[in-house]
Design a protein around this motif. Structure first.
Motif, PDB file in Angstrom:
ATOM      1  N   LEU A 203       0.886  -1.248  -0.222  1.00 15.42           N
ATOM      2  CA  LEU A 203       0.052  -0.163  -0.028  1.00 15.42           C
ATOM      3  C   LEU A 203       0.977   1.306  -0.057  1.00 15.42           C
ATOM      4  N   PRO A 204       1.341   1.851  -0.996  1.00 18.83           N
ATOM      5  CA  PRO A 204       1.975   2.782  -1.241  1.00 18.83           C
ATOM      6  C   PRO A 204       1.319   4.173  -0.879  1.00 18.83           C
ATOM      7  N   TRP A 205       1.897   5.222  -0.105  1.00 21.61           N
ATOM      8  CA  TRP A 205       1.424   6.269  -0.020  1.00 21.61           C
ATOM      9  C   TRP A 205       2.123   7.576  -0.891  1.00 21.61           C
ATOM     10  N   ASN A 206       1.326   8.045  -1.404  1.00 18.76           N
ATOM     11  CA  ASN A 206       2.058   8.985  -2.855  1.00 18.76           C
ATOM     12  C   ASN A 206       2.091  10.283  -2.319  1.00 18.76           C
ATOM     13  N   GLN A 207       1.847  10.726  -1.144  1.00 18.17           N
ATOM     14  CA  GLN A 207       2.010  12.204  -0.627  1.00 18.17           C
ATOM     15  C   GLN A 207       2.177  11.972   0.939  1.00 18.17           C
ATOM     16  N   VAL A 208       2.969  12.776   1.495  1.00 17.27           N
ATOM     17  CA  VAL A 208       3.182  12.973   2.862  1.00 17.27           C
ATOM     18  C   VAL A 208       1.721  13.489   3.560  1.00 17.27           C
ATOM     19  N   GLY A 209       1.856  13.625   4.870  1.00 20.56           N
ATOM     20  CA  GLY A 209       0.788  13.866   5.773  1.00 20.56           C
ATOM     21  C   GLY A 209      -0.355  13.295   5.925  1.00 20.56           C
ATOM     22  N   MET A 210      -0.090  11.834   5.713  1.00 21.85           N
ATOM     23  CA  MET A 210      -1.130  10.903   5.950  1.00 21.85           C
ATOM     24  C   MET A 210      -1.269  10.923   7.607  1.00 21.85           C
ATOM     25  N   GLY A 211      -2.614  10.821   8.078  1.00 21.50           N
ATOM     26  CA  GLY A 211      -2.999  10.795   9.252  1.00 21.50           C
ATOM     27  C   GLY A 211      -3.821   9.602   9.810  1.00 21.50           C
ATOM     28  N   ASN A 212      -4.431   9.888  10.948  1.00 20.59           N
ATOM     29  CA  ASN A 212      -5.147   8.490  11.524  1.00 20.59           C
ATOM     30  C   ASN A 212      -6.191   7.962  10.772  1.00 20.59           C
ATOM     31  N   GLY A 240       7.426   0.032  12.850  1.00 21.60           N
ATOM     32  CA  GLY A 240       8.187   1.375  12.678  1.00 21.60           C
ATOM     33  C   GLY A 240       7.081   2.360  12.897  1.00 21.60           C
ATOM     34  N   PHE A 241       7.902   3.364  13.467  1.00 22.79           N
ATOM     35  CA  PHE A 241       6.968   4.584  13.853  1.00 22.79           C
ATOM     36  C   PHE A 241       7.363   5.963  12.851  1.00 22.79           C
ATOM     37  N   ASP A 242       8.017   5.755  11.676  1.00 21.99           N
ATOM     38  CA  ASP A 242       8.219   6.722  10.784  1.00 21.99           C
ATOM     39  C   ASP A 242       6.967   7.331  10.466  1.00 21.99           C
ATOM     40  N   SER A 243       5.908   6.631  10.623  1.00 21.16           N
ATOM     41  CA  SER A 243       4.478   7.269  10.048  1.00 21.16           C
ATOM     42  C   SER A 243       4.039   8.083  11.266  1.00 21.16           C
ATOM     43  N   ALA A 244       4.436   8.035  12.326  1.00 18.62           N
ATOM     44  CA  ALA A 244       4.027   8.900  13.608  1.00 18.62           C
ATOM     45  C   ALA A 244       4.457  10.502  13.411  1.00 18.62           C
ATOM     46  N   ILE A 245       3.627  11.352  13.975  1.00 20.62           N
ATOM     47  CA  ILE A 245       3.470  12.616  13.882  1.00 20.62           C
ATOM     48  C   ILE A 245       5.018  13.255  14.077  1.00 20.62           C
ATOM     49  N   GLY A 246       5.558  14.186  13.361  1.00 21.95           N
ATOM     50  CA  GLY A 246       6.583  14.840  13.679  1.00 21.95           C
ATOM     51  C   GLY A 246       8.145  14.089  13.536  1.00 21.95           C
ATOM     52  N   ASP A 247       7.653  12.798  12.767  1.00 21.90           N
ATOM     53  CA  ASP A 247       8.991  11.938  12.200  1.00 21.90           C
ATOM     54  C   ASP A 247       9.621  12.427  11.042  1.00 21.90           C
ATOM     55  N   PRO A 248      10.908  12.949  11.143  1.00 21.08           N
ATOM     56  CA  PRO A 248      11.458  13.543   9.978  1.00 21.08           C
ATOM     57  C   PRO A 248      11.868  12.733   8.748  1.00 21.08           C
ATOM     58  N   GLU A 249      11.732  11.469   8.714  1.00 19.90           N
ATOM     59  CA  GLU A 249      11.776  10.525   7.918  1.00 19.90           C
ATOM     60  C   GLU A 249      10.354  10.443   6.982  1.00 19.90           C
ATOM     61  N   GLY A 250       9.306  10.017   7.872  1.00 23.45           N
ATOM     62  CA  GLY A 250       8.228   9.704   7.091  1.00 23.45           C
ATOM     63  C   GLY A 250       7.250  10.807   7.089  1.00 23.45           C
ATOM     64  N   MET A 252       4.846  11.822   8.084  1.00 20.81           N
ATOM     65  CA  MET A 252       3.278  11.621   8.208  1.00 20.81           C
ATOM     66  C   MET A 252       2.647  12.081   9.525  1.00 20.81           C
ATOM     67  N   ARG A 253       1.574  11.827   9.894  1.00 23.10           N
ATOM     68  CA  ARG A 253       0.829  12.638  10.814  1.00 23.10           C
ATOM     69  C   ARG A 253      -0.020  11.629  11.899  1.00 23.10           C
ATOM     70  N   ALA A 254       0.362  10.375  11.883  1.00 22.90           N
ATOM     71  CA  ALA A 254      -0.401   9.530  12.862  1.00 22.90           C
ATOM     72  C   ALA A 254      -0.153   9.757  14.080  1.00 22.90           C
ATOM     73  N   THR A 255      -1.029   9.830  15.124  1.00 22.48           N
ATOM     74  CA  THR A 255      -0.663  10.287  16.437  1.00 22.48           C
ATOM     75  C   THR A 255      -0.448   9.086  17.152  1.00 22.48           C
ATOM     76  N   PRO A 256       0.252   9.328  18.347  1.00 25.09           N
ATOM     77  CA  PRO A 256       0.481   7.960  19.100  1.00 25.09           C
ATOM     78  C   PRO A 256      -0.842   6.958  19.418  1.00 25.09           C
ATOM     79  N   GLU A 257      -1.981   7.733  19.599  1.00 28.02           N
ATOM     80  CA  GLU A 257      -2.954   6.652  20.026  1.00 28.02           C
ATOM     81  C   GLU A 257      -3.451   6.079  18.962  1.00 28.02           C
ATOM     82  N   CYS A 258      -3.102   6.455  17.919  1.00 29.92           N
ATOM     83  CA  CYS A 258      -3.841   5.535  16.614  1.00 29.92           C
ATOM     84  C   CYS A 258      -3.020   4.320  16.365  1.00 29.92           C
ATOM     85  N   PHE A 259      -1.733   4.112  17.151  1.00 26.65           N
ATOM     86  CA  PHE A 259      -1.136   2.837  17.112  1.00 26.65           C
ATOM     87  C   PHE A 259      -1.728   1.906  18.140  1.00 26.65           C
ATOM     88  N   SER A 260      -2.506   2.616  18.886  1.00 25.37           N
ATOM     89  CA  SER A 260      -3.134   1.622  19.932  1.00 25.37           C
ATOM     90  C   SER A 260      -4.372   1.125  19.251  1.00 25.37           C
TER      91      SER A 260
END
Length: 465
Positions: A203-212, A240-250, A252-260
């Motif tokens: 599942l490729p994300w083709n833009q940054v900023g993907m969120g919950n 991997g938490f490159d998708s978490a908000i604030g990560d310089p690599e990913g 993306m904007r998934a918030t920590p509670e999303c992983f729960s």
């Protein structure tokens, strides 16, 4: 104790010995910050703590070539200059005299966790490890990764514990092939080869900023239908938490509670036998909080409500639709729903079907009438925004949102027409009633379990492949 935490302080030993802005983000503090946060939140103490062991070279050889293992063994005696020269032969990698030891501990931690879960010593767990592993190849280090921890764990589970086939799911930043590592085989139409066709789901994300909303939609529209149909014996999470908000690599904007929430959804699979193994994640605050949220979910704690708008990006919906279209020939659950439901809800048939839900196993034999009544009752209580076409098309509008979100999170200004909401309820009931859709029947059972308190709920790549 039902949740294991596998760790060894020696995995903090490897560090960058020269200046390299690309590699400096993979640092020992990634582990120490996560562990400190687990202790602050009282989570480490609630887990069965296991000291990681070194994987044997034979275990490394389940995935990696003997020549590559020998090369890594030799790094223990190299000078800093020699280590830098060797590192330069690979892409975004650095070696340290402790790298071989740390990497063997990372693999060993994953294998210990698999053993503990599959022997019943624990129900689930997290291996807190570095270096990460998911980019490494049979004979090459790559992207901070040395040995492929989860790939070895999967092969080990098959060899040691008699497990069978493997289904691989990955979401990752792709940007139409313009983001590192620029691999054509990371696109949605790369589905595996030969007898393995359909067992690789990209599942490729083709833009940054993907969120919950984007990550939850990916679970509900791709991963869960396929995973229930596959019916795994064990779930291995490349956490991997490159998708978490604030990560310089990913980025993306998934918030920590999303992983729960995502972890809780995965716990419905494989009888809850879930092994999470840390991969990337380079924003220390976001990483440490996200790790804690995963552990809380593994321990059975209720998840916090998801924050932010629950409307997926149009780009995310296009990616989801592309992967569903590519995978439709291989999965009954996707064929029955149609290959293009996400952006065009009118392609659904709302016709009721008479055949009952017949999911496998004793836990999934709840009466269909009871489940339907519970669903109807819940749907009648939901108040959703009236709907742009894209929002309507996403199944988060009703049933699927209810799988992961408490009613008070869904209650927003305005309300959707009752008849539209009931139409979506009839749609999902019709889909669930098809005998071929055992997968969706289990999702229906999951919701019923949430409603009657049997399943924990809130009030429920770059990573997470």
């Amino acid at each position: 104790m039902r949740t294991a935490l596998v760790y060894h302080e020696d995995m903090t030993a490897a560090q960058l010995l020269w200046e390299d802005p690309e590699c400096e983000i993979e640092r020992p503090e990634r582990l120490t910050a996560a562990l400190e946060r687990l202790r602050q939140w009282g989570l480490e103490q609630r887990c069965l703590q296991l000291a990681a062991r070194e994987a044997s070279e034979a275990e490394l050889g389940l995935v990696h070539s003997p020549e590559y293992v020998s090369l890594l063994r030799g790094t223990q005696t190299l000078s800093t200059r020699e280590l830098q020269a060797l590192s330069g032969q690979y892409d975004a990698v650095y070696f340290h005299p402790s790298t071989f030891h740390c990497a063997r501990l990372a693999v060993g931690a994953a294998l210990q966790l698999v053993d503990a879960v599959l022997t019943g010593a624990v129900h689930n767990g997290l291996a807190l490890v570095r270096p990460p592993g998911h980019h490494s190849q049979r004979a090459a280090a790559n992207g901070f990764c040395v040995f492929n921890n989860v790939a070895i764990a999967a092969k080990y589970a098959k060899q040691r514990h008699g497990l069978h086939s493997v289904l691989y799911f990955s979401w990752h930043r792709y940007e139409h092939g313009h983001f590192w590592p620029y691999l054509r085989e990371s696109d949605a139409d790369a589905v595996g080869q030969g007898q393995g066709r359909g067992f690789t789901v990209n599942l490729p994300w083709n833009q940054v900023g993907m969120g919950n909303a984007d990550y939850v939609a990916a679970f509900l529209h791709v991963l869960l239908p396929v995973a229930f149909e596959f019916d795994p014996e064990l779930v291995l999470i490349s956490a991997g938490f490159d998708s978490a908000i604030g990560d310089p690599e990913g980025q993306m904007r998934a918030t920590p509670e999303c992983f729960s929430h995502l972890t809780q959804l995965l716990q419905v699979l494989a009888g809850g036998r879930v092994c999470a193994v840390l991969e990337g994640g380079y924003h220390l605050e976001s990483l440490s909080q996200s790790v804690c949220m995963v552990v809380k979910a593994l321990l059975g704690d209720p998840a916090l409500p998801l924050s932010g708008p629950m409307e997926p990006h149009h780009s995310a919906l296009e990616s989801i639709q592309s992967v569903r279209a590519a995978q439709t020939p291989h999965w009954t659950s996707l064929r029955q729903q149609g290959s293009t439901p996400i952006l065009n809800p009118s392609t659904y048939s709302l016709e009721r079907r008479a055949s009952p839900v017949s999911p496998g196993g004793p836990k999934f034999k709840a009466a269909e009438a009871q489940a339907s009544a519970a669903l109807s009752s819940l749907l009648d209580q939901l108040h959703l925004n009236p709907t742009l076409p894209v929002r309507t098309a996403v199944a988060l509008t009703a049933l699927d949102a209810a799988l992961v979100l408490p009613a008070d999170v869904l209650r927003q200004e305005g309300s959707a027409p009752q008849e539209e909401t009931r139409a979506w309820a009839r749609l999902h009931e019709a889909l669930a009633q098809d005998k071929a859709l055992t997968a969706l029947g289990k999702v229906l059972h999951l919701l019923n379990g949430i409603l009657d308190g049997q399943v924990g709920a809130p009030g429920m790549g770059q990573g997470w492949p």
